[in-house]
Design an enzyme around this catalytic site. Structure first.
Site, PDB file in Angstrom:
ATOM      1  CG  LEU A 216       8.864   2.400   4.522  1.00 22.73           C
ATOM      2  CD1 LEU A 216       8.781   1.532   3.388  1.00 22.73           C
ATOM      3  CD2 LEU A 216       7.379   2.952   4.705  1.00 22.73           C
TER       4      LEU A 216
ATOM      5  CE  LYS B 221       3.371   3.253   3.075  1.00 28.66           C
ATOM      6  NZ  LYS B 221       3.563   3.517   4.698  1.00 28.66           N
TER       7      LYS B 221
ATOM      8  CD  GLU C 163      10.324   1.989  10.408  1.00 28.53           C
ATOM      9  OE1 GLU C 163      10.612   2.672   9.792  1.00 28.53           O
ATOM     10  OE2 GLU C 163      10.091   0.518  10.125  1.00 28.53           O
TER      11      GLU C 163
ATOM     12  CE1 TYR D  32       0.204   1.784   4.265  1.00 22.88           C
ATOM     13  CE2 TYR D  32       1.127  -0.231   4.389  1.00 22.88           C
ATOM     14  CZ  TYR D  32       0.928   0.964   5.101  1.00 22.88           C
ATOM     15  OH  TYR D  32       1.778   1.465   6.083  1.00 22.88           O
TER      16      TYR D  32
END
Length: 283
Positions: A202, A146, A178, A32
């Site tokens: 990411l 992702k 993260e 996505y």
């Protein structure tokens, strides 16, 4: 009437029919992207679409339309729904197939869905900063994709919410990776530190814009992992994502960062980032 994207068509929500054997539903077998829109203008769409195709390639999935077609469909979706400031959500699954862990043979066509949602900029939080909570990073080892497999992120976010945190900042052992839906940065002695781009994070599109901003304002960047203790000791700390831009962090768990208010470099980055947004915002 609101329109949503279903493959290459814009249709009403009630006209979308997703099979119970869609692999996105049964396996999380899909990817996505979330693209930000400011006053009807899409921001960094090229980078988001490029990353969508890169994620598809990493999981061996073919997107049945060209990048140009997806760009066109996004703009159509924004226009028909008269989206002001908000997001476009795009999702691609491997398609419909009888349940089997292995990829369908022969391959089936991927299924694309998308929608728009109004979402104002979080101006109050951008001004005051937010608290975050540390949580162990238990996600899989391909965070560079992702993908739809977000249960680890969901559990981390809920952990933070239940403790009054705006976001969960994750760590593998002692090393900060993260946020549950953001990238994380610390600033110490006039240098910005952030986890290097690898399989553990990411590479956020907003992150990439921020690193460009660092160069513009003369803030040195070290893409190097730092520890939980180093996070507590930072002069400044912030997180970023498509939805929250450059978000100051004033407290990690019970420890104030710096003097407990957004720092000067974070403010400079906010200003540099905002200067890159569609020009209507500055009129």
């Amino acid at each position: 009437m609101e329109k949503v994207l279903w493959n290459d068509q814009l249709v009403g929500r009630d006209d979308v029919h997703i099979s119970i054997e869609d692999r996105g539903y049964q396996f999380g077998d899909g990817i996505y992207e979330v693209v930000k829109v400011y006053n009807g203008d899409v921001f960094t769409a090229t980078e988001h679409i490029d990353r969508l195709y890169a994620s598809a390639d990493k999981i061996g999935m073919a997107i049945p339309y060209t990048k140009d077609v997806l760009h066109h469909l996004i703009h159509q979706l924004i226009e028909v729904n008269e989206l002001g400031t908000g997001i476009v959500y795009l999702q691609v699954t491997r398609g419909y197939s009888p349940r089997n862990h292995a990829f369908p043979t022969p391959a089936v066509e991927a299924v694309i869905t998308g929608y728009t949602r109004e979402s104002a900029r979080p101006m109050q939080e951008l001004q005051t900063g937010v608290p975050v909570c540390l949580v162990e990073d238990v996600r899989w080892l391909r965070c560079d994709i992702k993908s739809l497999n977000l249960l680890g992120n969901v559990m981390a976010k809920q952990y933070a919410v239940e403790r009054g945190g705006f976001e969960a900042v994750q760590h593998r052992g002692e090393v900060i990776t993260e946020g549950s839906s953001s990238n994380a940065y610390g600033i110490k002695n006039g240098t910005l530190y952030t986890h290097p781009v690898n399989n553990l994070i990411l590479n956020g599109i907003t992150r990439q814009v921020i690193l460009d901003c660092c160069e513009e304002i003369g803030l040195p960047v070290v893409e190097e992992a730092f520890t939980k203790q180093q996070a507590f000791d930072m002069d400044e700390f912030f997180i970023s994502s498509t939805g929250i831009e450059v978000m100051p962090v004033t407290r990690i768990d019970e420890t104030p960062i710096g003097d407990g208010t957004p720092g000067k470099w974070t403010r400079k980055l906010q200003q540099a980032f905002e200067a890159k947004l569609p020009q209507q915002l500055h009129v």
